[in-house]
Design a protein around this motif. Structure first.
Motif, PDB file in Angstrom:
ATOM      1  N   ILE A 141       0.838  -1.205   0.000  1.00  0.00           N
ATOM      2  CA  ILE A 141       0.000   0.000   0.000  1.00  0.00           C
ATOM      3  C   ILE A 141       0.871   1.253   0.000  1.00  0.00           C
ATOM      4  O   ILE A 141       0.625   2.215  -0.741  1.00  0.00           O
ATOM      5  CB  ILE A 141      -0.943   0.003   1.213  1.00  0.00           C
ATOM      6  N   GLY A 142       1.907   1.232   0.836  1.00  0.00           N
ATOM      7  CA  GLY A 142       2.796   2.389   0.929  1.00  0.00           C
ATOM      8  C   GLY A 142       3.500   2.682  -0.378  1.00  0.00           C
ATOM      9  O   GLY A 142       3.611   3.844  -0.803  1.00  0.00           O
ATOM     10  N   ILE A 143       3.987   1.657  -1.046  1.00  0.00           N
ATOM     11  CA  ILE A 143       4.681   1.841  -2.320  1.00  0.00           C
ATOM     12  C   ILE A 143       3.732   2.395  -3.375  1.00  0.00           C
ATOM     13  O   ILE A 143       4.072   3.320  -4.123  1.00  0.00           O
ATOM     14  CB  ILE A 143       5.304   0.510  -2.787  1.00  0.00           C
ATOM     15  N   ILE A 144       2.526   1.849  -3.446  1.00  0.00           N
ATOM     16  CA  ILE A 144       1.551   2.300  -4.448  1.00  0.00           C
ATOM     17  C   ILE A 144       1.209   3.783  -4.259  1.00  0.00           C
ATOM     18  O   ILE A 144       1.168   4.557  -5.221  1.00  0.00           O
ATOM     19  CB  ILE A 144       0.276   1.447  -4.378  1.00  0.00           C
ATOM     20  N   PHE A 145       0.999   4.184  -3.012  1.00  0.00           N
ATOM     21  CA  PHE A 145       0.551   5.553  -2.763  1.00  0.00           C
ATOM     22  C   PHE A 145       1.686   6.572  -2.720  1.00  0.00           C
ATOM     23  O   PHE A 145       1.437   7.780  -2.880  1.00  0.00           O
ATOM     24  CB  PHE A 145      -0.239   5.613  -1.446  1.00  0.00           C
ATOM     25  N   THR A 146       2.920   6.123  -2.487  1.00  0.00           N
ATOM     26  CA  THR A 146       4.025   7.084  -2.395  1.00  0.00           C
ATOM     27  C   THR A 146       4.879   7.167  -3.657  1.00  0.00           C
ATOM     28  O   THR A 146       5.652   8.119  -3.799  1.00  0.00           O
ATOM     29  CB  THR A 146       4.949   6.744  -1.205  1.00  0.00           C
ATOM     30  N   LEU A 147       4.734   6.220  -4.573  1.00  0.00           N
ATOM     31  CA  LEU A 147       5.522   6.282  -5.814  1.00  0.00           C
ATOM     32  C   LEU A 147       5.343   7.607  -6.566  1.00  0.00           C
ATOM     33  O   LEU A 147       6.320   8.130  -7.125  1.00  0.00           O
ATOM     34  CB  LEU A 147       5.165   5.108  -6.727  1.00  0.00           C
ATOM     35  N   PRO A 148       4.129   8.192  -6.610  1.00  0.00           N
ATOM     36  CA  PRO A 148       3.987   9.491  -7.284  1.00  0.00           C
ATOM     37  C   PRO A 148       4.833  10.605  -6.661  1.00  0.00           C
ATOM     38  O   PRO A 148       5.089  11.621  -7.331  1.00  0.00           O
ATOM     39  CB  PRO A 148       2.490   9.796  -7.144  1.00  0.00           C
ATOM     40  N   LEU A 149       5.256  10.438  -5.411  1.00  0.00           N
ATOM     41  CA  LEU A 149       6.080  11.452  -4.760  1.00  0.00           C
ATOM     42  C   LEU A 149       7.543  11.371  -5.179  1.00  0.00           C
ATOM     43  O   LEU A 149       8.291  12.352  -5.038  1.00  0.00           O
ATOM     44  CB  LEU A 149       5.997  11.301  -3.234  1.00  0.00           C
ATOM     45  N   TYR A 150       7.964  10.229  -5.686  1.00  0.00           N
ATOM     46  CA  TYR A 150       9.377  10.009  -5.998  1.00  0.00           C
ATOM     47  C   TYR A 150       9.949  11.051  -6.957  1.00  0.00           C
ATOM     48  O   TYR A 150      11.048  11.578  -6.724  1.00  0.00           O
ATOM     49  CB  TYR A 150       9.584   8.600  -6.549  1.00  0.00           C
ATOM     50  N   PRO A 151       9.269  11.384  -8.079  1.00  0.00           N
ATOM     51  CA  PRO A 151       9.841  12.387  -8.989  1.00  0.00           C
ATOM     52  C   PRO A 151      10.035  13.753  -8.329  1.00  0.00           C
ATOM     53  O   PRO A 151      11.036  14.425  -8.582  1.00  0.00           O
ATOM     54  CB  PRO A 151       8.808  12.464 -10.124  1.00  0.00           C
ATOM     55  N   PHE A 152       9.101  14.161  -7.479  1.00  0.00           N
ATOM     56  CA  PHE A 152       9.206  15.458  -6.807  1.00  0.00           C
ATOM     57  C   PHE A 152      10.350  15.456  -5.793  1.00  0.00           C
ATOM     58  O   PHE A 152      11.100  16.436  -5.679  1.00  0.00           O
ATOM     59  CB  PHE A 152       7.882  15.804  -6.123  1.00  0.00           C
ATOM     60  N   ILE A 153      10.478  14.351  -5.052  1.00  0.00           N
ATOM     61  CA  ILE A 153      11.569  14.243  -4.093  1.00  0.00           C
ATOM     62  C   ILE A 153      12.910  14.201  -4.813  1.00  0.00           C
ATOM     63  O   ILE A 153      13.885  14.838  -4.391  1.00  0.00           O
ATOM     64  CB  ILE A 153      11.389  12.996  -3.212  1.00  0.00           C
ATOM     65  N   ALA A 154      12.965  13.465  -5.925  1.00  0.00           N
ATOM     66  CA  ALA A 154      14.197  13.378  -6.714  1.00  0.00           C
ATOM     67  C   ALA A 154      14.599  14.756  -7.235  1.00  0.00           C
ATOM     68  O   ALA A 154      15.784  15.132  -7.186  1.00  0.00           O
ATOM     69  CB  ALA A 154      14.006  12.404  -7.870  1.00  0.00           C
ATOM     70  N   LEU A 155      13.637  15.524  -7.726  1.00  0.00           N
ATOM     71  CA  LEU A 155      13.920  16.862  -8.228  1.00  0.00           C
ATOM     72  C   LEU A 155      14.418  17.764  -7.106  1.00  0.00           C
ATOM     73  O   LEU A 155      15.370  18.547  -7.292  1.00  0.00           O
ATOM     74  CB  LEU A 155      12.658  17.450  -8.867  1.00  0.00           C
ATOM     75  N   MET A 156      13.813  17.672  -5.939  1.00  0.00           N
ATOM     76  CA  MET A 156      14.223  18.458  -4.789  1.00  0.00           C
ATOM     77  C   MET A 156      15.686  18.165  -4.414  1.00  0.00           C
ATOM     78  O   MET A 156      16.476  19.076  -4.156  1.00  0.00           O
ATOM     79  CB  MET A 156      13.312  18.133  -3.590  1.00  0.00           C
ATOM     80  N   ILE A 157      16.038  16.889  -4.410  1.00  0.00           N
ATOM     81  CA  ILE A 157      17.395  16.486  -4.052  1.00  0.00           C
ATOM     82  C   ILE A 157      18.398  16.973  -5.098  1.00  0.00           C
ATOM     83  O   ILE A 157      19.468  17.510  -4.767  1.00  0.00           O
ATOM     84  CB  ILE A 157      17.472  14.955  -3.907  1.00  0.00           C
TER      85      ILE A 157
END
Length: 212
Positions: A25-41
């Motif tokens: 459940i966590g992976i499904i719902f948080t995967l959309p956040l990965y691109p934004f977090i990657a860009l921030m980093i």
């Protein structure tokens, strides 16, 4: 105290089932956040988006499992390239601006859901330690190594939601006490379920507020 942790069979089954369900459940719902977090980093500092580090996983008296723990990078890439491993302090100068936000909200730990899915970690459990640091501390803190005997380390845990960053031996001794208290709850399925639900709720509060 070596190797005496008793975990009820129903606790083992229930804990793994909970890990699998929450990880998926966590992976499904948080995967959309990965691109934004990657860009921030990437915008904040040069280097990779993800950081992998060898940690101590499940261990017993005669067995130690090592695994590569995943997380979003929160520090400058060259800060620990040389020398012995260094513990992170509360006002850590090595942490980037983006990393500070990710650490306070615990979003840096999201990639550890993949470790949970693979069975290297649990959602709830003692903090996984680095091998070099563990060897240094076990001579100064009684039962430091044994705190994780027969217990899979977790993304969050009783010590993590109740204590601040470990800066002194006193802080680490307190963490050991919390970790042993959590291990004791695993002997009874009802106690374990109550404990894990409480820790998960506190974790959500920490993530929302950035405070313990």
């Amino acid at each position: 105290m070596k190797g005496v942790t008793y975990i009820h069979p129903l606790t083992t089954l229930g804990k793994r089932a909970m890990d699998l369900v929450l990880a998926v459940i966590g992976i499904i719902f948080t995967l959309p956040l990965y691109p934004f977090i990657a860009l921030m980093i990437k915008l904040d500092s040069p280097g990779p988006v993800f950081y992998r580090q060898m940690r101590i996983g499940y261990q017993s008296k005669n067995y130690v499992c090592l695994f590569l723990m995943n997380r979003f990078r929160t520090m400058s890439v060259d800060k620990e390239a040389q020398g012995d491993p260094v513990r992170t302090t509360k006002n850590e100068l090595r942490v980037t601006k983006a990393g500070l936000f990710l650490r306070r909200t615990r979003l840096d730990k999201l990639p550890q859901l993949w470790n949970v899915l693979m069975g290297d970690m649990s959602i709830v459990g003692p903090k996984p330690e680095r091998l070099g640091i563990c060897h240094k501390l076990e001579d100064n803190i009684p039962f430091y190594t044994e705190r994780t005997y027969d217990v899979i380390p977790g993304m969050t845990g009783l010590a993590q939601v109740n204590l601040s960053c470990d800066e002194t031996l006193y802080d680490l001794r307190n963490r050991v006490a919390y970790d042993h208290a959590y291990a004791l709850s695993l002997s009874n399925p009802a106690d374990w379920l109550k404990m894990d639900v409480s820790i998960l709720l506190k974790t959500l509060w920490v993530m929302a507020t950035g405070k313990r």
